[in-house]
Design a protein around this motif. Structure first.
Motif, PDB file in Angstrom:
ATOM      1  N   GLY A 236     -22.209 -60.279 -67.218  1.00 53.55           N
ATOM      2  CA  GLY A 236     -23.621 -60.633 -67.329  1.00 53.55           C
ATOM      3  C   GLY A 236     -24.115 -60.531 -68.765  1.00 53.55           C
ATOM      4  N   GLY A 237     -23.473 -59.657 -69.570  1.00 54.49           N
ATOM      5  CA  GLY A 237     -23.808 -59.586 -70.990  1.00 54.49           C
ATOM      6  C   GLY A 237     -23.406 -60.855 -71.716  1.00 54.49           C
ATOM      7  N   HIS A 238     -22.230 -61.387 -71.351  1.00 58.70           N
ATOM      8  CA  HIS A 238     -21.820 -62.676 -71.909  1.00 58.70           C
ATOM      9  C   HIS A 238     -22.820 -63.759 -71.535  1.00 58.70           C
ATOM     10  CE1 HIS A 238     -19.874 -66.597 -70.865  1.00 58.70           C
ATOM     11  NE2 HIS A 238     -19.682 -66.573 -72.158  1.00 58.70           N
ATOM     12  N   LEU A 239     -23.240 -63.771 -70.270  1.00 55.68           N
ATOM     13  CA  LEU A 239     -24.211 -64.765 -69.822  1.00 55.68           C
ATOM     14  C   LEU A 239     -25.533 -64.606 -70.556  1.00 55.68           C
ATOM     15  CD1 LEU A 239     -25.066 -67.049 -67.943  1.00 55.68           C
ATOM     16  CD2 LEU A 239     -25.512 -65.339 -66.163  1.00 55.68           C
ATOM     17  N   ALA A 240     -25.951 -63.362 -70.810  1.00 52.68           N
ATOM     18  CA  ALA A 240     -27.200 -63.129 -71.526  1.00 52.68           C
ATOM     19  C   ALA A 240     -27.135 -63.675 -72.948  1.00 52.68           C
ATOM     20  CB  ALA A 240     -27.525 -61.634 -71.545  1.00 52.68           C
ATOM     21  N   VAL A 241     -25.996 -63.526 -73.616  1.00 50.40           N
ATOM     22  CA  VAL A 241     -25.846 -64.073 -74.970  1.00 50.40           C
ATOM     23  C   VAL A 241     -25.941 -65.594 -74.935  1.00 50.40           C
ATOM     24  CG1 VAL A 241     -24.259 -64.339 -76.924  1.00 50.40           C
ATOM     25  CG2 VAL A 241     -24.497 -62.111 -75.803  1.00 50.40           C
ATOM     26  N   ALA A 242     -25.262 -66.225 -73.979  1.00 53.67           N
ATOM     27  CA  ALA A 242     -25.323 -67.681 -73.848  1.00 53.67           C
ATOM     28  C   ALA A 242     -26.752 -68.128 -73.541  1.00 53.67           C
ATOM     29  CB  ALA A 242     -24.370 -68.158 -72.755  1.00 53.67           C
ATOM     30  N   PHE A 243     -27.447 -67.384 -72.712  1.00 54.67           N
ATOM     31  CA  PHE A 243     -28.828 -67.693 -72.342  1.00 54.67           C
ATOM     32  C   PHE A 243     -29.748 -67.633 -73.562  1.00 54.67           C
ATOM     33  CE2 PHE A 243     -32.816 -65.434 -71.063  1.00 54.67           C
ATOM     34  CZ  PHE A 243     -33.482 -66.515 -70.517  1.00 54.67           C
ATOM     35  N   VAL A 244     -29.623 -66.580 -74.349  1.00 55.75           N
ATOM     36  CA  VAL A 244     -30.453 -66.447 -75.554  1.00 55.75           C
ATOM     37  C   VAL A 244     -30.128 -67.550 -76.552  1.00 55.75           C
ATOM     38  CG1 VAL A 244     -30.879 -64.980 -77.555  1.00 55.75           C
ATOM     39  CG2 VAL A 244     -30.847 -63.972 -75.277  1.00 55.75           C
ATOM     40  N   ARG A 245     -28.841 -67.886 -76.696  1.00 55.26           N
ATOM     41  CA  ARG A 245     -28.460 -68.979 -77.598  1.00 55.26           C
ATOM     42  C   ARG A 245     -29.037 -70.302 -77.121  1.00 55.26           C
ATOM     43  NH1 ARG A 245     -24.125 -71.225 -78.530  1.00 55.26           N
ATOM     44  NH2 ARG A 245     -24.689 -71.758 -80.678  1.00 55.26           N
ATOM     45  N   ALA A 246     -29.051 -70.519 -75.810  1.00 56.61           N
ATOM     46  CA  ALA A 246     -29.601 -71.765 -75.275  1.00 56.61           C
ATOM     47  C   ALA A 246     -31.082 -71.895 -75.605  1.00 56.61           C
ATOM     48  CB  ALA A 246     -29.378 -71.831 -73.768  1.00 56.61           C
ATOM     49  N   LEU A 247     -31.827 -70.800 -75.487  1.00 51.99           N
ATOM     50  CA  LEU A 247     -33.254 -70.838 -75.820  1.00 51.99           C
ATOM     51  C   LEU A 247     -33.462 -71.120 -77.304  1.00 51.99           C
ATOM     52  CD1 LEU A 247     -34.653 -67.796 -73.778  1.00 51.99           C
ATOM     53  CD2 LEU A 247     -34.744 -70.220 -73.177  1.00 51.99           C
ATOM     54  N   ALA A 248     -32.629 -70.509 -78.154  1.00 47.91           N
ATOM     55  CA  ALA A 248     -32.740 -70.750 -79.593  1.00 47.91           C
ATOM     56  C   ALA A 248     -32.399 -72.192 -79.932  1.00 47.91           C
ATOM     57  CB  ALA A 248     -31.821 -69.792 -80.352  1.00 47.91           C
ATOM     58  N   LEU A 249     -31.378 -72.734 -79.286  1.00 45.65           N
ATOM     59  CA  LEU A 249     -30.967 -74.112 -79.539  1.00 45.65           C
ATOM     60  C   LEU A 249     -32.006 -75.096 -79.035  1.00 45.65           C
ATOM     61  CD1 LEU A 249     -28.501 -75.696 -80.658  1.00 45.65           C
ATOM     62  CD2 LEU A 249     -27.650 -75.815 -78.322  1.00 45.65           C
TER      63      LEU A 249
ATOM     64  N   LEU B 175     -31.053 -56.668 -73.917  1.00 43.12           N
ATOM     65  CA  LEU B 175     -30.233 -55.466 -73.757  1.00 43.12           C
ATOM     66  C   LEU B 175     -28.864 -55.907 -73.262  1.00 43.12           C
ATOM     67  CD1 LEU B 175     -29.670 -52.403 -73.459  1.00 43.12           C
ATOM     68  CD2 LEU B 175     -30.735 -52.550 -71.188  1.00 43.12           C
ATOM     69  N   LEU B 176     -27.830 -55.667 -74.057  1.00 45.88           N
ATOM     70  CA  LEU B 176     -26.464 -56.055 -73.712  1.00 45.88           C
ATOM     71  C   LEU B 176     -25.643 -54.799 -73.483  1.00 45.88           C
ATOM     72  CD1 LEU B 176     -25.952 -58.796 -76.485  1.00 45.88           C
ATOM     73  CD2 LEU B 176     -26.914 -59.077 -74.186  1.00 45.88           C
ATOM     74  N   ILE B 177     -25.204 -54.598 -72.248  1.00 48.29           N
ATOM     75  CA  ILE B 177     -24.445 -53.409 -71.875  1.00 48.29           C
ATOM     76  C   ILE B 177     -22.979 -53.799 -71.681  1.00 48.29           C
ATOM     77  CG2 ILE B 177     -24.177 -51.568 -70.184  1.00 48.29           C
ATOM     78  CD1 ILE B 177     -27.153 -51.926 -69.495  1.00 48.29           C
ATOM     79  N   SER B 178     -22.116 -53.284 -72.539  1.00 44.34           N
ATOM     80  CA  SER B 178     -20.683 -53.617 -72.475  1.00 44.34           C
ATOM     81  C   SER B 178     -20.470 -55.119 -72.327  1.00 44.34           C
ATOM     82  CB  SER B 178     -20.006 -52.881 -71.313  1.00 44.34           C
ATOM     83  OG  SER B 178     -20.074 -51.493 -71.488  1.00 44.34           O
ATOM     84  N   PRO B 179     -21.090 -55.948 -73.180  1.00 43.41           N
ATOM     85  CA  PRO B 179     -20.968 -57.400 -73.002  1.00 43.41           C
ATOM     86  C   PRO B 179     -19.547 -57.901 -73.240  1.00 43.41           C
ATOM     87  CG  PRO B 179     -21.929 -56.905 -75.135  1.00 43.41           C
ATOM     88  CD  PRO B 179     -21.840 -55.597 -74.397  1.00 43.41           C
ATOM     89  N   THR B 180     -19.082 -58.770 -72.360  1.00 41.74           N
ATOM     90  CA  THR B 180     -17.787 -59.425 -72.572  1.00 41.74           C
ATOM     91  C   THR B 180     -18.002 -60.531 -73.592  1.00 41.74           C
ATOM     92  OG1 THR B 180     -17.240 -58.981 -70.269  1.00 41.74           O
ATOM     93  CG2 THR B 180     -15.853 -60.561 -71.451  1.00 41.74           C
TER      94      THR B 180
END
Length: 407
Positions: free
Chosen positions: A231-244, A257-262
């Motif tokens: 879910g941390g990986h998904l959160a990073v992709a989600f934030v990048r999508a909003l920025a893009l 908040l990224l907890i042990s993100p893959t």
């Protein structure tokens, strides 16, 4: 892999695993009764046994199958009232960034109607999903296990109800509610038909955010996304999508908040630290090709090492990081120093800092802690320490100094 996925072999294998664990735990108990014999001398015997069991069960999962969980709308009104379930519409197609839209077209996925669960405060009539109050902040949770372990935000699920309520409590009243979308899970052969590939979960994450901002009226700056593990990986992709996207109709949120993100599904950082093999339980999930295949689907194989699926990939050029990670919100990364995947997390920290400055990202490693330790009540006192750091970060205060290291 998955050779025992069919009945009755599946039931017989789990019976074997159960009996084997009984004898193995007895052996481990004798072996680790003295702290110098344990993988980590600082661990209590209970933590040592639980970590070893989780690792063993993880390997067993890849013999029988993931046990996918796709939770639909409860059929009884009483269940909906108890679980806090709502249905949400798919994000409008014009609010999907072009790169994401291209990947969705190749993998044959599109925004769809999905569900989600509310936690925390309800309205005066005891109903959930009420409109945002003026200035109200909300926690947007993207649960882990999004590929192969049947992750769910359902209140009767494992792990996430406890973690979510713990985060709400740690916010000291700043966060009174949390919303967990039931995004689509992924799989690959030999399971047929496959569910969906990336970016299906990302489309659903965008749908949940659109629901919070446009249906309920939350100010984007008052939304904090939390993602742990996958879910941390998904959160990073989600934030990048909003920025893009850079669209005023779906602007960047207030924090992550990224907890042990893959952060490196492609494994470009090479073998993990040897000492972590016996202190972490995620080796089964990072040593098989099933998850990468489930993520990629019909996308080109090189996509796995790209920024969408492996944001910490060593195949990405450091000089490209400022552009790839621009416009990130305030970000806190929580990691365990004993994790197999801690080195990619450090790379991710550096990438986010390159995109928004060192002040954008706060990072802390907790000594002797394994993957996703904040979700387990037997990982004390570090778990409570990490929750306290989250509360301080949410208030804009400095977090404690942990053992940090550079890649």
């Amino acid at each position: 892999m998955f050779e025992f996925r069919h009945q009755p072999l599946k039931a017989l294998f789990w019976l074997y695993v159960s009996l084997d664990l009984v004898f193995t735990i007895a052996l481990w108990t004798v072996l680790w009764v003295f702290p110098p014999m344990r993988p980590r001398r600082s661990w209590m015997l209970q933590r040592t046994l639980r970590t070893a069991c989780a690792r063993r069960l993880g390997f067993a999962t890849f013999r029988v199958g993931p046990g996918f969980t796709v939770v639909g709308p409860p059929r009884k009104d009483a269940d909906i009232a108890r679980t806090g379930f709502v249905e949400i519409e798919g994000v409008p197609d014009e609010l999907v960034p072009g790169e994401v839209k291209d990947m969705a077209r190749i993998n044959g996925v599109q925004p769809v109607r999905v569900g989600g669960y509310w936690y925390g405060e309800r309205d005066k009539d005891g109903k959930h999903g009420q409109k945002a109050a003026p200035g109200e902040k909300v926690l947007y949770v993207l649960h882990g296990k999004h590929v192969c372990a049947g992750g769910t935000g359902h209140p009767d699920g494992i792990g996430y109800p406890y973690l979510t309520t713990s985060l709400l409590k740690a916010s000291h009243g700043l966060l009174k509610r949390a919303f967990i979308p039931e995004y689509r899970l992924l799989t690959a052969a030999p399971f047929s038909p496959p569910h969906t590939a990336f970016p299906a979960p990302l489309l659903d994450a965008l749908s949940g955010y659109y629901y919070l901002v446009h249906t309920l009226g939350f100010e984007p700056a008052n939304v904090t996304v939390e993602g742990d593990s996958a879910g941390g990986h998904l959160a990073v992709a989600f934030v990048r999508a909003l920025a893009l996207l850079s669209d005023a109709r779906l602007p960047q949120l207030g924090g992550a908040l990224l907890i042990s993100p893959t952060a490196d599904w492609a494994g470009t950082h090479g073998p993990p630290p040897k000492e972590s093999y016996t202190t972490d339980w995620v080796q089964p999930f990072i040593s098989r090709d099933f998850i990468p295949r489930a993520l990629v689907g019909t996308l080109p194989p090189a996509t796995l090492a790209g920024v969408w699926l492996s944001p910490a990939s060593r195949e990405l050029r450091d000089e490209d990081a400022p552009a790839l990670f621009r416009d990130f919100p305030r970000t806190l990364i929580v990691a365990g120093a004993a994790e197999l995947t801690v080195v990619p997390m450090r790379t991710l920290r550096d990438r986010i800092a390159a995109g928004g400055g060192a002040e954008t990202v706060a990072y802390r490693e907790y000594d002797d802690m394994t993957h996703d330790f904040i979700a387990f009540d037997w990982c004390e006192p570090q778990r409570s320490e990490a929750l306290g750091d989250f509360g301080r970060w949410l208030e804009g205060k400095p977090i404690g100094e942990g053992r940090e290291a550079t890649a």
